[in-house]
Write a protein that holds these residues in place. Structure first.
Motif, PDB file in Angstrom:
ATOM      1  N   THR B  51      -4.071  -5.703 -15.905  1.00  0.00           N
ATOM      2  CA  THR B  51      -3.543  -6.091 -14.476  1.00  0.00           C
ATOM      3  C   THR B  51      -4.245  -7.149 -13.973  1.00  0.00           C
ATOM      4  O   THR B  51      -5.412  -7.108 -14.024  1.00  0.00           O
ATOM      5  CB  THR B  51      -3.479  -4.874 -13.753  1.00  0.00           C
ATOM      6  OG1 THR B  51      -2.476  -4.964 -12.703  1.00  0.00           O
ATOM      7  CG2 THR B  51      -4.829  -4.285 -13.457  1.00  0.00           C
ATOM      8  N   ALA B  53      -3.518 -10.656 -10.937  1.00  0.00           N
ATOM      9  CA  ALA B  53      -2.889 -11.194  -9.632  1.00  0.00           C
ATOM     10  C   ALA B  53      -1.408 -11.396 -10.022  1.00  0.00           C
ATOM     11  O   ALA B  53      -0.509 -11.217  -8.968  1.00  0.00           O
ATOM     12  CB  ALA B  53      -3.596 -12.332  -9.286  1.00  0.00           C
ATOM     13  N   ASP B  55       0.285  -9.235 -11.210  1.00  0.00           N
ATOM     14  CA  ASP B  55       1.105  -7.874 -11.425  1.00  0.00           C
ATOM     15  C   ASP B  55       1.011  -7.399  -9.935  1.00  0.00           C
ATOM     16  O   ASP B  55       1.261  -5.966  -9.976  1.00  0.00           O
ATOM     17  CB  ASP B  55       0.447  -7.025 -12.139  1.00  0.00           C
ATOM     18  CG  ASP B  55       0.187  -7.561 -13.848  1.00  0.00           C
ATOM     19  OD1 ASP B  55       1.262  -7.717 -14.383  1.00  0.00           O
ATOM     20  OD2 ASP B  55      -0.937  -7.911 -14.337  1.00  0.00           O
ATOM     21  N   GLU B  56       0.804  -7.964  -9.004  1.00  0.00           N
ATOM     22  CA  GLU B  56       0.460  -7.466  -7.735  1.00  0.00           C
ATOM     23  C   GLU B  56       2.109  -7.324  -7.060  1.00  0.00           C
ATOM     24  O   GLU B  56       2.890  -8.133  -7.285  1.00  0.00           O
ATOM     25  CB  GLU B  56      -0.160  -8.594  -6.818  1.00  0.00           C
ATOM     26  CG  GLU B  56      -1.465  -8.831  -7.303  1.00  0.00           C
ATOM     27  CD  GLU B  56      -2.387  -9.934  -6.364  1.00  0.00           C
ATOM     28  OE1 GLU B  56      -1.563 -10.884  -5.952  1.00  0.00           O
ATOM     29  OE2 GLU B  56      -3.763  -9.934  -6.484  1.00  0.00           O
ATOM     30  N   SER B  61      -0.566 -10.731  -2.003  1.00  0.00           N
ATOM     31  CA  SER B  61      -1.312 -11.706  -2.682  1.00  0.00           C
ATOM     32  C   SER B  61      -2.832 -11.374  -2.563  1.00  0.00           C
ATOM     33  O   SER B  61      -3.034 -11.073  -1.344  1.00  0.00           O
ATOM     34  CB  SER B  61      -0.876 -13.092  -2.537  1.00  0.00           C
ATOM     35  OG  SER B  61      -1.304 -13.299  -1.380  1.00  0.00           O
ATOM     36  N   ILE B  63      -4.442  -8.563  -3.828  1.00  0.00           N
ATOM     37  CA  ILE B  63      -4.853  -7.189  -3.991  1.00  0.00           C
ATOM     38  C   ILE B  63      -5.652  -7.171  -5.183  1.00  0.00           C
ATOM     39  O   ILE B  63      -6.497  -6.156  -5.133  1.00  0.00           O
ATOM     40  CB  ILE B  63      -4.029  -6.379  -3.553  1.00  0.00           C
ATOM     41  CG1 ILE B  63      -4.410  -5.054  -3.339  1.00  0.00           C
ATOM     42  CG2 ILE B  63      -2.649  -6.555  -4.857  1.00  0.00           C
ATOM     43  CD1 ILE B  63      -4.861  -4.784  -2.164  1.00  0.00           C
ATOM     44  N   ALA B  64      -5.415  -7.575  -6.403  1.00  0.00           N
ATOM     45  CA  ALA B  64      -5.936  -7.508  -7.468  1.00  0.00           C
ATOM     46  C   ALA B  64      -7.440  -7.706  -7.427  1.00  0.00           C
ATOM     47  O   ALA B  64      -8.318  -7.016  -7.793  1.00  0.00           O
ATOM     48  CB  ALA B  64      -5.478  -8.128  -8.640  1.00  0.00           C
ATOM     49  N   THR B  98     -11.380 -11.428 -12.023  1.00  0.00           N
ATOM     50  CA  THR B  98     -10.044 -11.330 -11.649  1.00  0.00           C
ATOM     51  C   THR B  98      -9.229 -12.662 -12.266  1.00  0.00           C
ATOM     52  O   THR B  98      -9.412 -13.561 -11.748  1.00  0.00           O
ATOM     53  CB  THR B  98      -9.804 -10.983 -10.320  1.00  0.00           C
ATOM     54  OG1 THR B  98     -10.288 -10.036 -10.027  1.00  0.00           O
ATOM     55  CG2 THR B  98      -8.081 -10.470 -10.425  1.00  0.00           C
ATOM     56  N   GLY B 178      -5.524 -15.026  -3.208  1.00  0.00           N
ATOM     57  CA  GLY B 178      -4.419 -14.641  -2.239  1.00  0.00           C
ATOM     58  C   GLY B 178      -4.258 -15.608  -1.169  1.00  0.00           C
ATOM     59  O   GLY B 178      -5.277 -16.709  -1.299  1.00  0.00           O
ATOM     60  N   LEU B 186      -4.429  -7.082   3.897  1.00  0.00           N
ATOM     61  CA  LEU B 186      -4.676  -6.176   3.095  1.00  0.00           C
ATOM     62  C   LEU B 186      -5.228  -4.874   3.472  1.00  0.00           C
ATOM     63  O   LEU B 186      -6.339  -5.117   4.250  1.00  0.00           O
ATOM     64  CB  LEU B 186      -5.337  -6.816   1.863  1.00  0.00           C
ATOM     65  CG  LEU B 186      -4.610  -7.835   1.143  1.00  0.00           C
ATOM     66  CD1 LEU B 186      -5.533  -8.482   0.130  1.00  0.00           C
ATOM     67  CD2 LEU B 186      -3.255  -7.510   0.267  1.00  0.00           C
ATOM     68  N   ASP B 190      -2.868  -0.172   0.277  1.00  0.00           N
ATOM     69  CA  ASP B 190      -2.601  -1.274  -0.760  1.00  0.00           C
ATOM     70  C   ASP B 190      -3.678  -1.371  -1.925  1.00  0.00           C
ATOM     71  O   ASP B 190      -3.322  -1.227  -2.929  1.00  0.00           O
ATOM     72  CB  ASP B 190      -2.827  -2.574  -0.050  1.00  0.00           C
ATOM     73  CG  ASP B 190      -1.795  -2.792   1.107  1.00  0.00           C
ATOM     74  OD1 ASP B 190      -0.446  -2.186   0.946  1.00  0.00           O
ATOM     75  OD2 ASP B 190      -2.089  -3.740   1.984  1.00  0.00           O
ATOM     76  N   HIS B 194      -2.632   0.138  -5.882  1.00  0.00           N
ATOM     77  CA  HIS B 194      -2.922  -0.846  -7.117  1.00  0.00           C
ATOM     78  C   HIS B 194      -3.955  -0.240  -8.053  1.00  0.00           C
ATOM     79  O   HIS B 194      -3.553  -0.171  -9.141  1.00  0.00           O
ATOM     80  CB  HIS B 194      -3.237  -2.153  -6.627  1.00  0.00           C
ATOM     81  CG  HIS B 194      -3.576  -3.243  -7.622  1.00  0.00           C
ATOM     82  ND1 HIS B 194      -2.447  -4.227  -7.907  1.00  0.00           N
ATOM     83  CD2 HIS B 194      -4.534  -3.498  -8.395  1.00  0.00           C
ATOM     84  CE1 HIS B 194      -3.048  -5.049  -8.921  1.00  0.00           C
ATOM     85  NE2 HIS B 194      -3.970  -4.789  -9.378  1.00  0.00           N
TER      86      HIS B 194
END
Lengths: 436, 443
Positions: B51, B53, B55-56, B61, B63-64, B98, B178, B186, B190, B194
């Motif tokens: 997973t 960015a 897949d957010e 934006s 959050i990953a 990430t 993001g 965020l 959130d 995730h």
């Protein structure tokens, strides 16, 4: 808590006490010495060469000559122009990189066992007989000039240059070895030849090799590769002054953040208190997330993405320097936090727990650096440059362990001098102004 | 010619797969890859989550990446900060990163500390605890990170804008860090949403590389990761797809902090697919031919050499390791006095000529020699191998695909390279960005 107990238990177990590598010293028939770690698992050799002096050997008015010359070593030799040289190198799947810093010209090479002789011969030709063709010089000069123009708009570089100017008086360290637009623009082919003779010579060579090569093969190879270089180069520069004073210097630069360097005098690599100083710096500003500056400035307050401090040892000067970036509105607060931490460690020292944890980290981490032929060759040549002996990897951790709380307290009180810290702030900081 | 003979003789045999790799899977779905390298008593553990960015949830934006930071806060048994402190107490280093397709965590330690690393890494796979205070300070940290890496860099801002223009519909258009206005909002829910959805053994790959045997890894992994419950929220990774791209996009970013103007071009480009990596391999070699060398590549020769060179620097870049279609990129930094339009036209002329005439046989042979040798050099860096396998598996490739890749590259023909260039280097599916100093743009 369960986790803590387990971690503590494991610390008590034996850490790998030293790096498990076997360093041989090899002296060629012609008298060139190298350090070697033979590791035949993978059929290639990593070779690192340093020539002491580097860009500090630039002649007066020729700033940038050694840097440009170094970049031209891969641009042709003998009957090979730059394209023919690149094709020959790539056909051998060898790689050579040439670099210059304030203390050395560096050569990093790696080549396959199956064509080692050819790869070494090609490297020899590049090092000893560079062509310095006009068209290649103009092309590479253009790249250097573009880099200089970019530097003029890079806040980190601007801060660094400002700090050097303030620290090092009329020593070469005071200016960048890349030169200036004017000095680089004026360099001639003769300047390249002079720079080559000044900086690449046998009286200043350090060599390390790691990988699929034996001492028997390395010895003659050293003479083949380096024996044709001139015996002596230009005199090395003198000791640099340290003119930094405490205060703040602000340089205006647009952007959402201010970039900050902070520094005062450091400690010599051969000072008996060097290991105590290393431990102290690791506690205060090491790269670990649990270092004090990282904890206070990043984790507790969210003022920066990253902050660290470093004991910098040049050949002719030492600094204790740190860096970070913070939003223009918060940079003043971050500076105050750093000042507080500087005072605190000087007056209160560190806790027993911090000292023990940091020793465990430093001793446990050391063997992890020797992981691969490339990194090992790089470490070995670096050790020679700072005057260490080949048994250093086996004794280093004991020297870290030997540092006592008394050592640390004594050194902290003199090493960290908050009043001497010079902050160079490049940005549009709010509430932070130059003090002089 | 001598050169040619050399290139053909050297490394003529395709190297047998040199690295020692073992794979297995736990009952809860965790995939495990073990790469043995017994030269030094060191081991790296990496856990890759499938997973990233891309897949957010919409509007969240960053959050990953924010969650990646928060993973260093506490769990039921570890206080905030204690994770890294535990690694450091062993002399180890740890960090995380990430991307659009994955989030990965790693530690490097002495080999006999692997069990403890597995204990704490498996702990935070399902037992993360985040406080409101963690959120407040760590959100400030990622905002500083964005300011430092993106907002302070005109080059990064241009790339961010170009990406948003390149992908009309696919979430690759969103920056990993993001958008600032969404990052500022965020919150804890959130992050936990995730986390709960994506962080589970059946959505992860464990890569262990170094001085360790597969049997040891299996036993430790079974002990620590084995008991973790899989998530039932893991679904196929189907993202919104790109519609046909039928119109060239162009943009200009002017900024006072720019010293060297340049032109950047990205084309929508296919990625490596499981069992079908040929096109990506051709593009990989195309990037090398166009811009892989500062002396011998087509761009170096055509733009930087000669009597009136157009460029100070020119290059091409492509990485096919992704879940969905990515980009093929070109960059040209003109000589002072050469405008961007001229530089761009020279670049396009070279591409047109290349598609007409194809690559030089010697150039192609030399690149393949280097690719074969790079497999030998790669073995010196076991961390690099760990990343190679982890990344590939995280984007849906298999171990077989990774091991086939050198041979697929080896088999690429001149015709396939030209075909890949013709298919991919189509300006209807491209974004061209000009980075300029403010004064020049105003003229």
């Amino acid at each position: 808590m369960k986790m803590l107990k387990l971690a503590t238990l494991l610390i008590a177990c034996a850490l790998p006490a030293r790096a498990e590598i076997n360093i041989q010293t090899v002296t060629s028939p012609g008298g060139i010495t190298a350090w070697l770690v033979t590791e035949p698992d993978i059929p290639f050799t990593a070779l690192e060469i340093r020539f002491r002096g580097g860009t500090s050997l630039d002649a007066s008015g020729k700033r940038g000559a050694i840097n440009l010359m170094t970049a031209l070593i891969e641009e042709g030799t003998g009957d090979l122009d730059s394209v023919a040289f690149a094709r020959a190198r790539d056909s051998l799947a060898a790689s050579y990189s040439f670099s210059a810093d304030q203390d050395s010209v560096g050569v990093s090479a790696r080549f396959l066992t199956e064509n080692r002789d050819q790869a070494v011969d090609l490297l020899r030709r590049a090092l000893t007989e560079p062509r310095f063709d006009v068209d290649a010089t103009e092309r590479v000069r253009g790249q250097v000039l573009a880099g200089l123009r970019q530097d003029a708009k890079d806040p980190r570089t601007l801060a660094n240059q400002r700090l050097r100017e303030m620290a090092f008086g009329d020593h070469p360290y005071a200016t960048t070895g890349d030169g200036t637009i004017d000095s680089v623009s004026a360099l001639t082919r003769d300047d390249m030849v002079t720079a080559h003779l000044a900086s690449i010579a046998r009286d200043r060579i350090y060599v390390a090799a790691a990988g699929d090569i034996t001492a028997e093969d390395l010895g003659p190879m050293l003479d083949t590769l380096l024996g044709g270089l001139p015996p002596t180069g230009a005199p090395l520069p003198p000791r640099a002054p340290m003119n930094l004073t405490g205060g703040i210097t602000v340089q205006d630069f647009p952007g959402p953040q201010a970039t900050v360097l902070f520094a005062h005098e450091g400690i010599k690599r051969d000072d008996p208190d060097f290991f105590a100083a290393s431990i102290l710096n690791e506690i205060l500003g090491g790269g670990r997330f649990s270092a004090r500056l990282m904890t206070e400035v990043r984790d507790r307050r969210g003022l920066t993405y990253g902050i660290g401090s470093y004991l910098i040892g040049y050949d002719q000067a030492e600094m204790l320097m740190g860096q970070f970036s913070s939003a223009n509105g918060t940079v003043g607060q971050a500076v105050e936090v750093i000042r507080d931490e500087w005072r605190k460690i000087a007056t209160e020292g560190v806790t027993e727990a911090e000292l023990e944890k940091t020793k465990t980290y430093l001793t446990g981490n050391y063997p992890l650096r020797f992981d691969g032929n490339g990194p090992i060759a790089g470490m070995l040549v670096g050790m020679q440059m700072i005057g260490l002996s080949p048994d250093y990897p086996k004794t280093r951790n004991a020297m870290v362990e030997a540092v006592t709380m008394e050592d640390v307290k004594r050194v902290a009180a003199t090493l960290f001098r908050e009043g001497d810290l010079r902050f160079v702030v490049v940005g549009e900081p709010e509430g932070v102004t130059s003090t002089d | 010619m001598l050169r040619r003979t050399l290139a053909l003789c050297l490394l003529a045999a395709t190297p047998a797969l040199a690295e020692d790799v073992t794979t297995f899977q736990l009952d809860n779905g965790l995939e495990v890859v073990v790469i043995e390298d017994h030269r030094a008593p060191v081991v790296t553990q990496m856990v890759w989550y499938r997973t990233g960015a891309a897949d957010e949830a919409p509007g969240l934006s960053g959050i990953a990446h924010f969650l990646e930071h928060l993973m260093f806060k506490g769990t039921d048994t570890l206080a905030p900060g204690e994770f890294s402190a535990t690694v450091e107490a062993q002399g180890g280093n740890d960090n995380a990163f990430t991307s659009w397709d994955y989030t990965a965590y790693f530690q490097r330690v002495a080999a006999d500390r692997l069990d403890l690393m597995m204990q704490i890494e498996s702990d935070r796979m399902r037992n993360l605890k985040i406080s409101e205070e963690d959120i407040t300070t760590e959100r400030a940290v990622i905002i500083e990170e964005r300011k430092q890496r993106t907002d302070s860099s005109p080059a990064a801002l241009l790339q961010e804008q170009m990406r948003a223009a390149q992908f009309l519909n696919h979430p690759y258009r969103i920056p990993i860090i993001g958008w600032m206005h969404e990052m500022e909002a965020l919150d804890r829910d959130d992050a936990l949403d995730h986390y709960t959805r994506f962080y589970a053994p059946n959505n992860a790959i464990l890569v262990v590389a170094g001085d360790v045997t597969p049997e040891q890894v299996r036993e430790m992994a079974q002990t620590h990761y084995g008991p973790l419950a899989p998530s039932d929220a893991i679904t196929d990774r189907v993202r919104p797809a790109e519609p046909p791209q039928i119109a060239e996009r162009r943009l200009t970013l002017a900024d006072a902090r720019v010293s060297e103007p340049y032109v950047l071009r990205t084309y929508l480009a296919p990625e490596r697919d499981p069992g079908a990596q040929e096109q990506a391999a051709a593009l990989t070699i195309l990037a090398e031919l166009l811009g892989g060398s500062g002396q011998t590549s087509l761009f170096a020769q055509g733009l930087q050499f000669g009597v009136n060179p157009v460029a100070v620097y020119a290059s091409a870049y492509y990485s096919g390791t992704a879940l969905d279609d990515g980009t093929f990129g070109l960059v040209v930094v003109p000589m002072p006095g050469v405008d961007l339009a001229t530089a761009e036209a020279a670049m396009d002329d070279l591409i047109t000529t290349f598609i007409d005439t194809g690559p030089d046989a010697d150039d192609l042979a030399r690149i393949k020699t280097q690719i074969r040798a790079s497999e030998i050099y790669a073995r010196d860096n076991v961390d690099g191998l760990a990343r190679r396998y982890g990344e590939a598996l995280a984007v849906g490739l298999t171990v077989q695909d990774v091991q086939d890749w050198p041979n697929v590259l080896e088999a690429v023909t001149a015709e396939q390279v030209v075909e890949a260039a013709r298919d991919t280097l189509n300006r209807d599916r491209a974004v061209t960005g000009w980075l300029m100093p403010e004064a020049e743009a105003a003229e």
